[in-house]
Design a protein around this motif. Structure first.
Motif, PDB file in Angstrom:
ATOM      1  N   ALA A  43      32.902  14.902 -47.278  1.00 61.86           N
ATOM      2  CA  ALA A  43      33.096  14.286 -45.969  1.00 61.86           C
ATOM      3  C   ALA A  43      31.865  14.855 -45.021  1.00 61.86           C
ATOM      4  CB  ALA A  43      34.246  14.482 -45.249  1.00 61.86           C
ATOM      5  N   GLU A  44      31.334  14.096 -44.013  1.00 63.90           N
ATOM      6  CA  GLU A  44      30.481  14.546 -43.151  1.00 63.90           C
ATOM      7  C   GLU A  44      31.012  15.632 -42.444  1.00 63.90           C
ATOM      8  OE1 GLU A  44      28.529  11.579 -41.149  1.00 63.90           O
ATOM      9  OE2 GLU A  44      27.234  13.112 -39.825  1.00 63.90           O
ATOM     10  N   VAL A  45      32.235  15.289 -41.770  1.00 65.33           N
ATOM     11  CA  VAL A  45      33.221  16.363 -41.404  1.00 65.33           C
ATOM     12  C   VAL A  45      34.462  16.002 -41.633  1.00 65.33           C
ATOM     13  CG1 VAL A  45      33.255  15.025 -38.914  1.00 65.33           C
ATOM     14  CG2 VAL A  45      33.910  17.521 -39.149  1.00 65.33           C
ATOM     15  N   LEU A  46      35.336  17.095 -41.860  1.00 64.75           N
ATOM     16  CA  LEU A  46      36.957  16.931 -42.165  1.00 64.75           C
ATOM     17  C   LEU A  46      37.594  17.511 -41.294  1.00 64.75           C
ATOM     18  CD1 LEU A  46      39.033  16.101 -44.499  1.00 64.75           C
ATOM     19  CD2 LEU A  46      38.904  18.504 -45.318  1.00 64.75           C
ATOM     20  N   ALA A  47      38.475  16.701 -40.368  1.00 63.35           N
ATOM     21  CA  ALA A  47      39.110  17.241 -39.219  1.00 63.35           C
ATOM     22  C   ALA A  47      40.707  17.296 -39.602  1.00 63.35           C
ATOM     23  CB  ALA A  47      39.022  15.966 -37.909  1.00 63.35           C
ATOM     24  N   ARG A  48      41.131  18.396 -39.055  1.00 63.09           N
ATOM     25  CA  ARG A  48      42.509  18.817 -39.223  1.00 63.09           C
ATOM     26  C   ARG A  48      43.414  18.815 -38.068  1.00 63.09           C
ATOM     27  NH1 ARG A  48      40.261  22.651 -42.295  1.00 63.09           N
ATOM     28  NH2 ARG A  48      39.918  22.286 -44.702  1.00 63.09           N
ATOM     29  N   PRO A  49      43.815  17.761 -37.452  1.00 63.49           N
ATOM     30  CA  PRO A  49      44.452  18.021 -36.260  1.00 63.49           C
ATOM     31  C   PRO A  49      45.902  18.709 -36.434  1.00 63.49           C
ATOM     32  CG  PRO A  49      44.283  15.841 -36.931  1.00 63.49           C
ATOM     33  CD  PRO A  49      43.633  16.452 -37.740  1.00 63.49           C
ATOM     34  N   SER A  50      46.326  19.365 -35.575  1.00 59.62           N
ATOM     35  CA  SER A  50      47.724  19.874 -35.767  1.00 59.62           C
ATOM     36  C   SER A  50      48.508  19.369 -34.642  1.00 59.62           C
ATOM     37  CB  SER A  50      47.779  21.502 -35.555  1.00 59.62           C
ATOM     38  OG  SER A  50      46.857  21.861 -34.318  1.00 59.62           O
ATOM     39  N   SER A  51      48.237  18.348 -34.209  1.00 60.42           N
ATOM     40  CA  SER A  51      49.367  17.611 -33.077  1.00 60.42           C
ATOM     41  C   SER A  51      48.701  16.216 -32.968  1.00 60.42           C
ATOM     42  CB  SER A  51      49.350  18.209 -31.567  1.00 60.42           C
ATOM     43  OG  SER A  51      48.133  18.133 -31.218  1.00 60.42           O
ATOM     44  N   VAL A  52      49.664  15.320 -32.668  1.00 68.22           N
ATOM     45  CA  VAL A  52      49.303  13.960 -32.044  1.00 68.22           C
ATOM     46  C   VAL A  52      48.420  13.872 -31.215  1.00 68.22           C
ATOM     47  CG1 VAL A  52      50.114  11.701 -31.156  1.00 68.22           C
ATOM     48  CG2 VAL A  52      51.528  12.825 -33.029  1.00 68.22           C
ATOM     49  N   ALA A  53      48.505  14.896 -30.263  1.00 64.52           N
ATOM     50  CA  ALA A  53      47.583  14.664 -29.040  1.00 64.52           C
ATOM     51  C   ALA A  53      45.780  15.180 -29.676  1.00 64.52           C
ATOM     52  CB  ALA A  53      47.850  15.782 -27.902  1.00 64.52           C
ATOM     53  N   GLN A  54      45.891  16.117 -30.481  1.00 62.59           N
ATOM     54  CA  GLN A  54      44.518  16.466 -31.199  1.00 62.59           C
ATOM     55  C   GLN A  54      44.054  15.214 -31.957  1.00 62.59           C
ATOM     56  OE1 GLN A  54      44.343  19.925 -33.211  1.00 62.59           O
ATOM     57  NE2 GLN A  54      44.632  21.364 -31.545  1.00 62.59           N
ATOM     58  N   LEU A  55      45.001  14.535 -32.702  1.00 60.44           N
ATOM     59  CA  LEU A  55      44.592  13.398 -33.515  1.00 60.44           C
ATOM     60  C   LEU A  55      44.212  12.361 -32.677  1.00 60.44           C
ATOM     61  CD1 LEU A  55      44.325  11.778 -36.120  1.00 60.44           C
ATOM     62  CD2 LEU A  55      46.733  11.207 -36.033  1.00 60.44           C
ATOM     63  N   SER A  56      44.619  11.957 -31.454  1.00 59.57           N
ATOM     64  CA  SER A  56      44.249  10.857 -30.356  1.00 59.57           C
ATOM     65  C   SER A  56      43.063  11.419 -30.111  1.00 59.57           C
ATOM     66  CB  SER A  56      45.463  10.966 -29.528  1.00 59.57           C
ATOM     67  OG  SER A  56      45.151  10.040 -28.699  1.00 59.57           O
ATOM     68  N   ALA A  57      42.590  12.501 -29.530  1.00 66.67           N
ATOM     69  CA  ALA A  57      41.298  12.904 -29.115  1.00 66.67           C
ATOM     70  C   ALA A  57      40.296  12.819 -30.104  1.00 66.67           C
ATOM     71  CB  ALA A  57      41.423  14.545 -28.798  1.00 66.67           C
ATOM     72  N   VAL A  58      40.625  12.923 -31.557  1.00 65.15           N
ATOM     73  CA  VAL A  58      39.561  12.807 -32.436  1.00 65.15           C
ATOM     74  C   VAL A  58      39.346  11.326 -32.655  1.00 65.15           C
ATOM     75  CG1 VAL A  58      39.232  12.804 -34.945  1.00 65.15           C
ATOM     76  CG2 VAL A  58      40.268  14.967 -33.601  1.00 65.15           C
ATOM     77  N   ALA A  59      40.397  10.504 -32.565  1.00 65.96           N
ATOM     78  CA  ALA A  59      40.269   9.106 -32.802  1.00 65.96           C
ATOM     79  C   ALA A  59      39.603   8.502 -31.772  1.00 65.96           C
ATOM     80  CB  ALA A  59      41.668   8.508 -32.751  1.00 65.96           C
ATOM     81  N   SER A  60      39.831   8.874 -30.215  1.00 64.73           N
ATOM     82  CA  SER A  60      39.164   8.084 -29.132  1.00 64.73           C
ATOM     83  C   SER A  60      37.603   8.460 -29.216  1.00 64.73           C
ATOM     84  CB  SER A  60      39.929   8.276 -28.127  1.00 64.73           C
ATOM     85  OG  SER A  60      39.735   9.713 -27.512  1.00 64.73           O
ATOM     86  N   ARG A  61      37.593   9.749 -29.562  1.00 64.58           N
ATOM     87  CA  ARG A  61      35.962  10.073 -29.567  1.00 64.58           C
ATOM     88  C   ARG A  61      35.152   9.461 -30.327  1.00 64.58           C
ATOM     89  NH1 ARG A  61      33.670  14.740 -27.905  1.00 64.58           N
ATOM     90  NH2 ARG A  61      34.967  14.776 -26.049  1.00 64.58           N
ATOM     91  N   CYS A  62      35.728   9.060 -31.740  1.00 65.36           N
ATOM     92  CA  CYS A  62      35.078   8.558 -32.860  1.00 65.36           C
ATOM     93  C   CYS A  62      34.955   6.875 -32.391  1.00 65.36           C
ATOM     94  CB  CYS A  62      36.069   8.293 -34.176  1.00 65.36           C
ATOM     95  SG  CYS A  62      35.717  10.319 -34.910  1.00 65.36           S
ATOM     96  N   HIS A  63      35.833   6.515 -31.801  1.00 62.60           N
ATOM     97  CA  HIS A  63      36.084   5.157 -31.256  1.00 62.60           C
ATOM     98  C   HIS A  63      34.710   4.871 -30.396  1.00 62.60           C
ATOM     99  CE1 HIS A  63      37.788   1.392 -30.628  1.00 62.60           C
ATOM    100  NE2 HIS A  63      37.712   1.502 -29.096  1.00 62.60           N
TER     101      HIS A  63
END
Ligand code: EPU
Length: 307
Positions: A43-63
């Motif tokens: 994977a170009e980058v593998l992200a391991r969020p440890s909360s829904v808030a972190q995951l949400s930040a990753v998703a919106s940044r990618c978006h």
């Protein structure tokens, strides 16, 4: 994409994208070993969020940046091609996404929870409905995404509510009324499944344990369960079995490199010593072509192939 060393040359671009988000991540991360095939690219980058808030930040940044984001389950139905996966792959194995709660006849499971553990927990609690999934590997999220199941039933029939996240990081629920589960498909289009609520029926735990065993042993006798595979390679076409068509085409045992059509069940493409992801991908294509030539049936792949 991959250079001759197998490394993704664009690695760092997507990693930089997450730098200020304080989410654990690894550039140029191997993915093959996270799949049941145990081969494949990075994977170009593998992200391991440890909360829904972190995951949400990753998703919106990618978006915002137009970077592709994919969710990795337990890799039970996944082939990652050698060239690797651009953008961000999200790993939901953190305990934040793998909780289990049992309350009356309801089980709520995080997307990262192990499906087989869920089946056993439900049977032990005397809650019926999920025993039909005995022997199917995967994560709860992955199983719901593809409506995993078999001859005895599928996961969709027990789902009451699904919590999902949109591409822009918004969390919302999909309720049974607007959920549609078909043969190996759902109408859930949100990129992330977060949590699933199951509505089950009260039953005798001993009887459920007996059914789990029976279904498990049926699979064990008819499928190459111990082998490295991604389960069935193709969906069954209407009214017939892909396994039977592949078998009748004389393809059992056919191999390309380290990939081979299982002798036990022809719809399983198994990886042997030294197999490359490309061997598996080419063999899947070959099987599809031979079945098309011999029968006119266009098989549809069930295994997810990245990218
Ligand atoms: N058959 C053959 N040759 C083979 C394999 C099967 O002739 O090599 C024949 C069998 O004799 C039987 C028919 O095909 O008459 C159906 O076979 P089976 O009972 O094994 O079921 P299947 O349709 O091949 C489906 C699911 C499996 C699930 C089993 C059991 C699909 C694509 N496959 O297989 O799911 O485990 O039923 O419930 O829907 C998966 O989705 O990854 C998977 C393995």
């Amino acid at each position: 994409m991959a250079d001759e060393t197998g490394k993704t040359s664009a690695a760092g671009t997507a990693a930089a994208l997450l730098e200020d988000l304080h989410v654990s991540h690894e550039p140029d991360a191997p993915l093959g070993e996270r799949t049941w095939y145990r081969v494949g690219g990075r994977a170009e980058v593998l992200a391991r969020p440890s909360s829904v808030a972190q995951l949400s930040a990753v998703a919106s940044r990618c978006h915002q940046q137009g970077v592709p984001m994919r969710v990795l389950g337990r890799g039970a139905n996944l082939l990652v091609r050698e060239a690797g996966v651009p953008g961000v792959v999200v790993d939901l194995s953190d305990p934040a996404f793998a909780q289990l709660k049992i309350e009356d006849e309801t089980i709520t499971a995080g997307a990262g929870y192990d499906l087989f553990k869920l089946v056993l927990a439900a049977a032990r609690a005397g809650l019926g409905g999920l025993e039909v999934l005995a022997g199917i590997p995967g994560s709860v999220g992955g199983a719901v995404r593809m409506n995993a199941g078999g001859a005895y039933g599928d996961i969709g029939q027990s789902v009451r509510r699904v919590q999902v996240m949109s591409g822009s990081g918004q969390v919302y629920y999909r309720d049974r009324d607007d959920l549609d589960f078909g043969y190996r498909r759902t109408n859930i289009m949100a990129p992330v499944i977060l949590e699933v609520e199951f509505e089950l029926t009260r039953e005798d735990p001993d009887e459920l344990a007996r059914r789990v065993k029976e279904i498990f042993f049926y699979k064990k006798s008819s499928q190459p369960m111990g082998a490295r595979s991604a389960g069935c390679a193709f969906k069954n076409p209407p009214g017939t079995s892909a396994g039977r068509l592949i078998d009748e085409a004389g393809l059992k045992g056919y191999r390309i490199g380290g990939a081979r059509v299982s002798e036990v069940h022809a719809n399983f493409v198994v990886a042997e010593e030294g197999a490359k992801a490309e061997d598996i991908a080419r063999l899947i294509e070959h099987v599809k072509e031979v079945v098309r030539e011999q029968t006119g049936v266009e098989l549809e792949r069930e295994v997810v192939v990245w990218p």
